[in-house]
Design a protein around this motif. Structure first.
Motif, PDB file in Angstrom:
ATOM      1  N   ILE A 203       0.845  -1.062  -0.038  1.00  0.00           N
ATOM      2  CA  ILE A 203       0.005   0.174   0.034  1.00  0.00           C
ATOM      3  C   ILE A 203       0.886   1.302   0.122  1.00  0.00           C
ATOM      4  O   ILE A 203       0.647   2.384  -0.455  1.00  0.00           O
ATOM      5  N   ARG A 204       1.860   1.070   0.948  1.00  0.00           N
ATOM      6  CA  ARG A 204       2.847   2.370   0.793  1.00  0.00           C
ATOM      7  C   ARG A 204       3.728   2.508  -0.597  1.00  0.00           C
ATOM      8  O   ARG A 204       3.604   3.672  -1.031  1.00  0.00           O
ATOM      9  N   LEU A 205       3.825   1.535  -1.096  1.00  0.00           N
ATOM     10  CA  LEU A 205       4.650   1.689  -2.293  1.00  0.00           C
ATOM     11  C   LEU A 205       3.521   2.118  -3.546  1.00  0.00           C
ATOM     12  O   LEU A 205       3.751   3.114  -4.265  1.00  0.00           O
ATOM     13  N   ALA A 206       2.075   1.830  -3.294  1.00  0.00           N
ATOM     14  CA  ALA A 206       1.061   2.291  -4.309  1.00  0.00           C
ATOM     15  C   ALA A 206       1.005   3.769  -4.075  1.00  0.00           C
ATOM     16  O   ALA A 206       0.693   4.504  -5.003  1.00  0.00           O
ATOM     17  N   GLY A 207       0.785   4.036  -2.544  1.00  0.00           N
ATOM     18  CA  GLY A 207       0.846   5.569  -2.553  1.00  0.00           C
ATOM     19  C   GLY A 207       1.995   6.325  -2.860  1.00  0.00           C
ATOM     20  O   GLY A 207       1.823   7.642  -3.799  1.00  0.00           O
ATOM     21  N   SER A 208       3.361   5.636  -3.057  1.00  0.00           N
ATOM     22  CA  SER A 208       4.351   6.457  -3.849  1.00  0.00           C
ATOM     23  C   SER A 208       4.195   6.634  -5.096  1.00  0.00           C
ATOM     24  O   SER A 208       4.464   7.561  -5.970  1.00  0.00           O
ATOM     25  N   VAL A 209       3.499   5.440  -5.621  1.00  0.00           N
ATOM     26  CA  VAL A 209       3.394   5.408  -7.164  1.00  0.00           C
ATOM     27  C   VAL A 209       2.343   6.639  -7.452  1.00  0.00           C
ATOM     28  O   VAL A 209       2.478   7.471  -8.302  1.00  0.00           O
ATOM     29  N   VAL A 210       1.319   6.817  -6.651  1.00  0.00           N
ATOM     30  CA  VAL A 210       0.320   7.691  -6.920  1.00  0.00           C
ATOM     31  C   VAL A 210       0.844   9.206  -6.703  1.00  0.00           C
ATOM     32  O   VAL A 210       0.791  10.036  -7.624  1.00  0.00           O
ATOM     33  N   VAL A 211       1.651   9.427  -5.760  1.00  0.00           N
ATOM     34  CA  VAL A 211       2.363  10.816  -5.588  1.00  0.00           C
ATOM     35  C   VAL A 211       3.315  11.234  -6.511  1.00  0.00           C
ATOM     36  O   VAL A 211       3.300  12.253  -7.120  1.00  0.00           O
ATOM     37  N   GLY A 212       4.050  10.099  -7.199  1.00  0.00           N
ATOM     38  CA  GLY A 212       4.966  10.317  -8.103  1.00  0.00           C
ATOM     39  C   GLY A 212       4.419  10.598  -9.382  1.00  0.00           C
ATOM     40  O   GLY A 212       4.600  11.766 -10.226  1.00  0.00           O
ATOM     41  N   THR A 213       3.178   9.850  -9.638  1.00  0.00           N
ATOM     42  CA  THR A 213       2.323  10.378 -10.775  1.00  0.00           C
ATOM     43  C   THR A 213       1.763  11.710 -10.825  1.00  0.00           C
ATOM     44  O   THR A 213       1.821  12.453 -11.748  1.00  0.00           O
ATOM     45  N   GLY A 214       1.405  12.021  -9.480  1.00  0.00           N
ATOM     46  CA  GLY A 214       0.933  13.440  -9.387  1.00  0.00           C
ATOM     47  C   GLY A 214       2.129  14.579  -9.530  1.00  0.00           C
ATOM     48  O   GLY A 214       1.906  15.733 -10.116  1.00  0.00           O
ATOM     49  N   GLY A 215       3.325  13.952  -9.121  1.00  0.00           N
ATOM     50  CA  GLY A 215       4.486  15.029  -9.241  1.00  0.00           C
ATOM     51  C   GLY A 215       4.759  15.067 -10.866  1.00  0.00           C
ATOM     52  O   GLY A 215       5.058  16.442 -11.260  1.00  0.00           O
ATOM     53  N   VAL A 216       4.880  14.018 -11.299  1.00  0.00           N
ATOM     54  CA  VAL A 216       5.031  14.209 -13.050  1.00  0.00           C
ATOM     55  C   VAL A 216       3.821  15.144 -13.573  1.00  0.00           C
ATOM     56  O   VAL A 216       4.302  16.110 -14.354  1.00  0.00           O
ATOM     57  N   ALA A 217       2.690  14.877 -13.091  1.00  0.00           N
ATOM     58  CA  ALA A 217       1.583  15.962 -13.615  1.00  0.00           C
ATOM     59  C   ALA A 217       1.951  17.397 -13.340  1.00  0.00           C
ATOM     60  O   ALA A 217       1.785  18.409 -14.199  1.00  0.00           O
ATOM     61  N   ALA A 218       2.336  17.786 -12.080  1.00  0.00           N
ATOM     62  CA  ALA A 218       2.664  18.859 -11.451  1.00  0.00           C
ATOM     63  C   ALA A 218       3.783  19.318 -12.440  1.00  0.00           C
ATOM     64  O   ALA A 218       3.984  20.730 -12.619  1.00  0.00           O
ATOM     65  N   LEU A 219       5.015  18.641 -12.688  1.00  0.00           N
ATOM     66  CA  LEU A 219       6.206  18.990 -13.574  1.00  0.00           C
ATOM     67  C   LEU A 219       5.543  19.469 -14.748  1.00  0.00           C
ATOM     68  O   LEU A 219       6.027  20.680 -15.357  1.00  0.00           O
ATOM     69  N   LEU A 220       4.558  18.691 -15.507  1.00  0.00           N
ATOM     70  CA  LEU A 220       4.258  18.980 -16.844  1.00  0.00           C
ATOM     71  C   LEU A 220       3.330  20.463 -16.844  1.00  0.00           C
ATOM     72  O   LEU A 220       3.476  21.058 -17.676  1.00  0.00           O
ATOM     73  N   LEU A 221       2.570  20.679 -15.651  1.00  0.00           N
ATOM     74  CA  LEU A 221       1.973  21.928 -15.681  1.00  0.00           C
ATOM     75  C   LEU A 221       2.875  22.943 -15.443  1.00  0.00           C
ATOM     76  O   LEU A 221       2.628  24.234 -16.090  1.00  0.00           O
TER      77      LEU A 221
END
Length: 474
Positions: free
Chosen positions: A125-143
């Protein structure tokens, strides 16, 4: 639609088809990985993300560029639509849930009594949360990258608008200055006309695109009827002495550049004074024109005159020119057809590709010493006083047919790449014994009887290998 739309749509369609129970899937499931449904679902989520990104990237609005026509448009980025934001958030949540489910089912046993297995689930679950956070970080970087790009595009757009505004302002200012200076040439006051000429000179120094136009305007002024001399446009008869202009050189050659223009104020009703003032205006136009045509080259052949206007052409056909000094000038072409030269004229060291002097009248002596012409045309020219062509260079054709030499000529050292033509050219022979006659190599004069209106004793120019077949008319 671009390729991103088609790719995303294909991935989403594949995901939908995967989760619909079909017998065919059971037949081929044995050949696929264990978690192939999960893998295709992840690809479908990626497809949704691609679709959302494509919508954001391709939603643009056209905008007219300043200074361009209505048909020329440039696409600009628009704001992100609301539905794209919701799709992106849904995609992030789906990625997190899918990652959690896949990690738990892949690495967890599902037995709540097993401590080790529960720890693995928690780590999953922690790893999945990290994946979600990383995905959000990528989205923020694109924005953030998008915001930076929009800012740069806006800055470039502002720079283009500022450049266009500066260019338009400079063009308007140059046009206004040119119009005002040209209007001054139509003034009835001589100082105002001279002030307009100097204003045009300064304007040409600052605006290269206007230089030929200014040269044309000055030439047009000199081609206007010359009221400074009486009967200036009527050519003198051969053999007569009324071709010389009135007035002494001291009265004609006056350096007006440093003198205040107030020295020549209001026009006088006296015709003679008006003629003298117009003479000074024309001398000013000649001086300004020739100053911009003299490169004054240094020892390396580079122009040292900062006011030199290169690659110009002049048209002074039919003009009345006084004490014309074209020494050292360089032009593409010069048209002096039917021009009247009053006072000593100088073309020493000048360079011209095409020089046309057809039917010109040189009422005083003229010097072409060291001049360079690619094509030199002197048909029917009258040289009423001494004509010097020593060391002149004619790169191609030199035509002196039907020219009249009244008081001597000197072609010593003149170089002709092609044989010059002196067909029917005449030289007056009943002059003082010290009159100098030096013709190009192979040419000499031969006595001929002319009609009475010419007066005096004349000789026709012939070559060593030619004979006098007939007498020219008139």
């Amino acid at each position: 639609m671009g390729w991103r739309w088609w790719l995303g749509a294909a991935l989403v369609l594949a995901t939908v088809l995967v989760w619909i129970p079909r017998p065919v899937y059971a037949a081929v499931s044995g050949y696929l990985p264990v978690n192939w449904r999960t893998l295709l679902t992840a690809l479908g989520i990626i497809g949704l993300t691609v679709l959302a990104g494509s919508a954001v990237a391709t939603r643009r609005r056209p905008s007219n560029e300043p200074g361009q026509g209505n048909d020329v448009k440039k696409p600009l980025l628009r704001e992100i639509p609301g539905w794209a934001i919701w799709v992106s958030m849904t995609g992030l949540v789906a990625v997190g849930l899918l990652a959690t489910w896949w990690l738990v089912t892949r690495y967890g046993s599902g037995d709540p009594t097993a401590i080790e297995q529960n720890r693995i689930k928690l780590e999953s679950i922690r790893l999945a949360g990290s994946v979600v956070v990383g995905t959000g970080g990528v989205a923020a970087l694109l924005l953030a990258a998008r915001r930076q790009r929009v800012s740069e595009l806006d800055l470039l757009q502002r720079d283009r608008v500022a450049d266009d505004n500066r260019h338009d302002a400079n063009e308007r200012r140059a046009t206004e200055l040119y119009t005002a200076a040209a209007e001054q040439l139509a003034s009835d006051k001589a100082p105002v006309r001279m002030a307009g000429m100097y204003a045009l000179s300064r304007l040409g120094d600052a605006n290269e695109d206007l230089r030929q136009t200014i040269v044309n305007l000055l030439c047009a002024y000199l081609r206007m009827p010359d009221v400074s001399i009486a009967n200036s446009v009527a050519p003198a008869k051969d053999g007569q002495n009324d071709h010389k202009p009135d007035g002494s050189p001291q009265a004609l050659v006056v350096d007006l550049a440093p003198a205040p223009l107030a020295a020549l104020t209001a026009l006088s009703p006296d015709l003679h004074l008006q003629q003298q003032q117009e003479r000074q205006v024309r001398l000013t136009a000649q001086r300004i024109l020739t100053r911009h045509l003299q490169p004054q080259r240094d020892e390396n052949g580079n122009p040292s005159n900062t006011s030199f206007w290169a690659d110009r052409s002049i048209d002074l056909s039919g003009a009345n020119l006084h004490w014309w000094s074209f020494t050292g000038c360089e032009v593409n072409s010069a048209n002096f057809t039917e021009a009247q030269f009053h006072g000593h004229a100088m073309f020493r060291g000048s360079k011209c590709n095409v020089a046309m002097f057809g039917e010109a009248q040189f009422h005083s002596s003229v010097e072409f010493e060291g001049a360079h012409f690619w094509l030199g045309w002197f048909p029917s020219v009258n040289f009423y006083e001494f004509a010097r062509f020593s060391n002149a260079r004619f790169w191609e054709r030199a035509l002196f047919s039907e020219a009249r030499f009244h008081e001597g000529a000197d072609f010593t050292g003149a170089c002709f790449d092609e044989e010059p033509s002196f067909y029917s050219s005449l030289a007056r022979l009943d002059l003082d014994s010290d009159t100098e006659w030096t013709w190009p190599r192979g040419w000499f004069t031969q006595d001929i009887d002319l009609l009475d209106e010419h007066g005096g004793r004349w000789g026709i120019l012939v070559t060593n290998d030619s004979a006098l077949d007939s007498e020219p008319e008139g």
